[in-house]
Design an enzyme around this catalytic site. Structure first.
Site, mmCIF file in Angstrom:
data_model
loop_
_atom_site.group_PDB
_atom_site.id
_atom_site.type_symbol
_atom_site.label_atom_id
_atom_site.label_comp_id
_atom_site.label_asym_id
_atom_site.label_seq_id
_atom_site.Cartn_x
_atom_site.Cartn_y
_atom_site.Cartn_z
ATOM 1 N N THR A 61 135.223 48.711 -56.184
ATOM 2 C CA THR A 61 135.497 50.155 -55.157
ATOM 3 C C THR A 61 135.954 50.672 -54.875
ATOM 4 O OG1 THR A 61 134.173 50.082 -53.126
ATOM 5 C CG2 THR A 61 135.900 48.565 -53.489
ATOM 6 N N LYS A 65 137.144 53.477 -58.513
ATOM 7 C CA LYS A 65 135.831 53.615 -59.357
ATOM 8 C C LYS A 65 136.362 54.873 -61.092
ATOM 9 C CE LYS A 65 132.422 52.318 -56.268
ATOM 10 N NZ LYS A 65 131.076 52.771 -55.975
ATOM 11 N N ASN A 86 131.109 50.635 -61.397
ATOM 12 C CA ASN A 86 131.461 49.624 -60.770
ATOM 13 C C ASN A 86 131.488 48.826 -60.543
ATOM 14 O OD1 ASN A 86 128.338 49.574 -60.962
ATOM 15 N ND2 ASN A 86 128.660 49.233 -58.489
ATOM 16 N N ALA A 128 128.577 65.828 -52.453
ATOM 17 C CA ALA A 128 128.877 66.267 -53.585
ATOM 18 C C ALA A 128 130.156 65.240 -53.760
ATOM 19 C CB ALA A 128 128.834 68.073 -53.487
ATOM 20 N N ALA A 131 129.404 59.196 -54.759
ATOM 21 C CA ALA A 131 128.068 58.804 -53.969
ATOM 22 C C ALA A 131 127.175 59.722 -54.665
ATOM 23 C CB ALA A 131 128.247 57.856 -52.956
ATOM 24 N N ASN A 151 126.168 70.982 -49.670
ATOM 25 C CA ASN A 151 127.693 70.416 -49.207
ATOM 26 C C ASN A 151 128.666 71.295 -48.420
ATOM 27 O OD1 ASN A 151 129.349 67.699 -49.751
ATOM 28 N ND2 ASN A 151 130.734 69.421 -51.007
ATOM 29 N N ARG A 152 130.125 70.449 -47.935
ATOM 30 C CA ARG A 152 131.137 71.450 -46.800
ATOM 31 C C ARG A 152 131.479 72.593 -48.043
ATOM 32 N NH1 ARG A 152 135.845 67.514 -43.594
ATOM 33 N NH2 ARG A 152 135.275 67.451 -45.737
ATOM 34 N N GLY A 241 121.753 52.519 -46.489
ATOM 35 C CA GLY A 241 122.498 52.005 -47.521
ATOM 36 C C GLY A 241 121.414 50.927 -47.584
HETATM 37 P P1 ATR Z 1 132.713 59.195 -51.602
HETATM 38 O O1 ATR Z 1 132.698 58.407 -53.112
HETATM 39 O O2 ATR Z 1 132.159 57.503 -50.710
HETATM 40 O O3 ATR Z 1 131.263 59.975 -52.124
HETATM 41 P P2 ATR Z 1 134.036 61.273 -51.290
HETATM 42 O O4 ATR Z 1 134.142 61.934 -53.011
HETATM 43 O O5 ATR Z 1 135.164 61.231 -50.603
HETATM 44 O O6 ATR Z 1 133.332 59.742 -50.670
HETATM 45 O O7 ATR Z 1 132.828 62.487 -50.980
HETATM 46 C C1 ATR Z 1 132.657 62.436 -49.504
HETATM 47 C C2 ATR Z 1 131.767 63.587 -49.100
HETATM 48 O O8 ATR Z 1 131.561 63.554 -48.080
HETATM 49 C C3 ATR Z 1 131.658 64.864 -49.404
HETATM 50 O O9 ATR Z 1 130.707 65.410 -50.017
HETATM 51 C C4 ATR Z 1 132.235 65.434 -48.284
HETATM 52 O O10 ATR Z 1 132.544 67.217 -48.699
HETATM 53 P P3 ATR Z 1 133.611 67.950 -48.645
HETATM 54 O O11 ATR Z 1 133.259 67.966 -50.800
HETATM 55 O O12 ATR Z 1 133.655 69.151 -48.763
HETATM 56 O O13 ATR Z 1 134.750 67.457 -48.861
HETATM 57 C C5 ATR Z 1 131.876 65.246 -47.151
HETATM 58 N N1 ATR Z 1 132.361 64.680 -46.220
HETATM 59 C C6 ATR Z 1 133.222 64.038 -45.674
HETATM 60 N N2 ATR Z 1 133.812 64.166 -44.071
HETATM 61 C C7 ATR Z 1 133.171 65.285 -43.948
HETATM 62 C C8 ATR Z 1 132.990 66.173 -42.695
HETATM 63 N N3 ATR Z 1 133.611 65.928 -41.622
HETATM 64 N N4 ATR Z 1 132.384 67.501 -42.533
HETATM 65 C C9 ATR Z 1 131.469 67.594 -43.827
HETATM 66 N N5 ATR Z 1 131.115 66.981 -45.317
HETATM 67 C C10 ATR Z 1 132.555 65.565 -45.006
#
Ligand code: ATR
Length: 280
Positions: A61, A65, A86, A128, A131, A151-152, A241
């Site tokens: 985890t 990963k 995983n 994006a 996960a 995605n942001r 989930g």
């Molecule tokens: P995981 O492996 O759990 O998917 P990650 O790779 O860190 O974790 O991805 C987190 C996701 O949540 C991303 O899509 C992230 O957006 P960014 O690519 O812009 O960083 C999104 N995310 C997390 N916190 C956020 C927030 N406060 N506002 C908008 N998007 C957020």
């Protein structure tokens, strides 16, 4: 006695040891599953130790990963495409990496939508990150009418679409451009971490989603995110989930043991741990 494990950092909140051990007992397997907190610089040593000690298989985890892929003898094609492992199988010293998150997510989603119905759906994925890659891969391989992503950070969504272009098309939208298109989606999936701390998901205006939409959130603790809570009355069905978590574990067990997992036992065990009353 066979040994299994999960490695990550932090690991103390992981429900996998408790769930797998209860499940091993129910299956009458002479096996034990432990959780190990391993920092990134210790990962190669941990993998070597597992091999030396003959640990039969393990889950991987956050944050390992991706990095574990270079430490294995072989990586399954699906895990390679997703870009993350995983689950590791130790077959007499040969280590093979798999990804059960993608299929785990898909199995859980199909239980809500139905298999053929999903193929007719316009699906929107929010997020994006890691996960999201597993989710997008599983949706594209199953087949959906269309898959869009918002995605942001738009560049990360563009990267997933480019990486998976050979499997299927993905439409990438900015948070502004997506608004007029929201009523067209049949299924919306939150793959971001927004909601873990009780916060609302405001990346899209979910009031614009059509009535009868399916909503899926990868978060299962809290069991209902603010997003699901607010929009469930407008939805045909919602899911958290938990189903994905159970499925990824069941699929890992099946890779290790070549036996069918008892998903009911796994689910009841996790629900008990989370304090969720389950239907009898
Ligand atoms: P995981 O492996 O759990 O998917 P990650 O790779 O860190 O974790 O991805 C987190 C996701 O949540 C991303 O899509 C992230 O957006 P960014 O690519 O812009 O960083 C999104 N995310 C997390 N916190 C956020 C927030 N406060 N506002 C908008 N998007 C957020």
């Amino acid at each position: 006695m066979k040994n299994y494990a999960v490695i990550g950092s932090p690991i103390k909140h992981s429900m996998s040891p408790y769930m797998h051990n209860e499940h091993f007992s129910a299956q009458s397997d002479a096996a034990y599953y432990s959780g190990y907190d391993v920092c990134p610089s210790d990962l190669p040593e941990a993998v070597r130790a597992f091999k030396t000690l003959g640990v039969s298989g393990w889950n991987v985890t956050v944050p390992h990963k991706v990095d574990i892929m270079n430490l294995l003898d072989d990586v399954d094609i699906e895990a390679k495409m997703i870009g993350a492992v995983n689950t590791v199988v130790n077959d007499g010293g040969k280590l093979t990496g798999y990804n059960t998150d993608g299929k785990g997510f898909l199995n859980a989603l199909l239980a809500m939508t139905g298999s053929e119905a999903l193929r007719e759906m316009n699906v929107l994925m929010i997020g994006a990150g890691g996960a999201a890659r597993a989710v997008a891969y599983s949706l594209l391989t199953h087949g959906v009418k269309s898959l869009s992503v918002v995605n942001r950070t738009e560049e990360r969504a563009e990267k997933i679409a480019a990486d998976f272009a050979s499997i299927g098309a993905m439409d990438v939208y900015s948070t502004n451009d997506i608004t007029p298109l929201l009523p067209q989606f049949d299924c919306v999936i939150n793959t971001t971490s927004i909601g873990l701390q009780g916060e609302q998901l405001t990346l899209i205006d979910s009031t614009k989603l059509r009535s009868g939409v399916y909503l899926s959130d990868l978060i299962y603790n809290p069991s209902e995110t603010a997003w699901l809570k607010t929009h469930r009355t407008n939805a045909r069905a919602v899911q958290n989930g938990l189903g994905m978590f159970i499925e990824q574990a069941a699929l890992a067990y099946e890779l290790w043991s070549h036996r069918e997992a008892n998903r009911t036992v796994m689910k009841q065990t996790v629900e008990r741990k989370l304090g969720i009353p389950h239907a009898t």
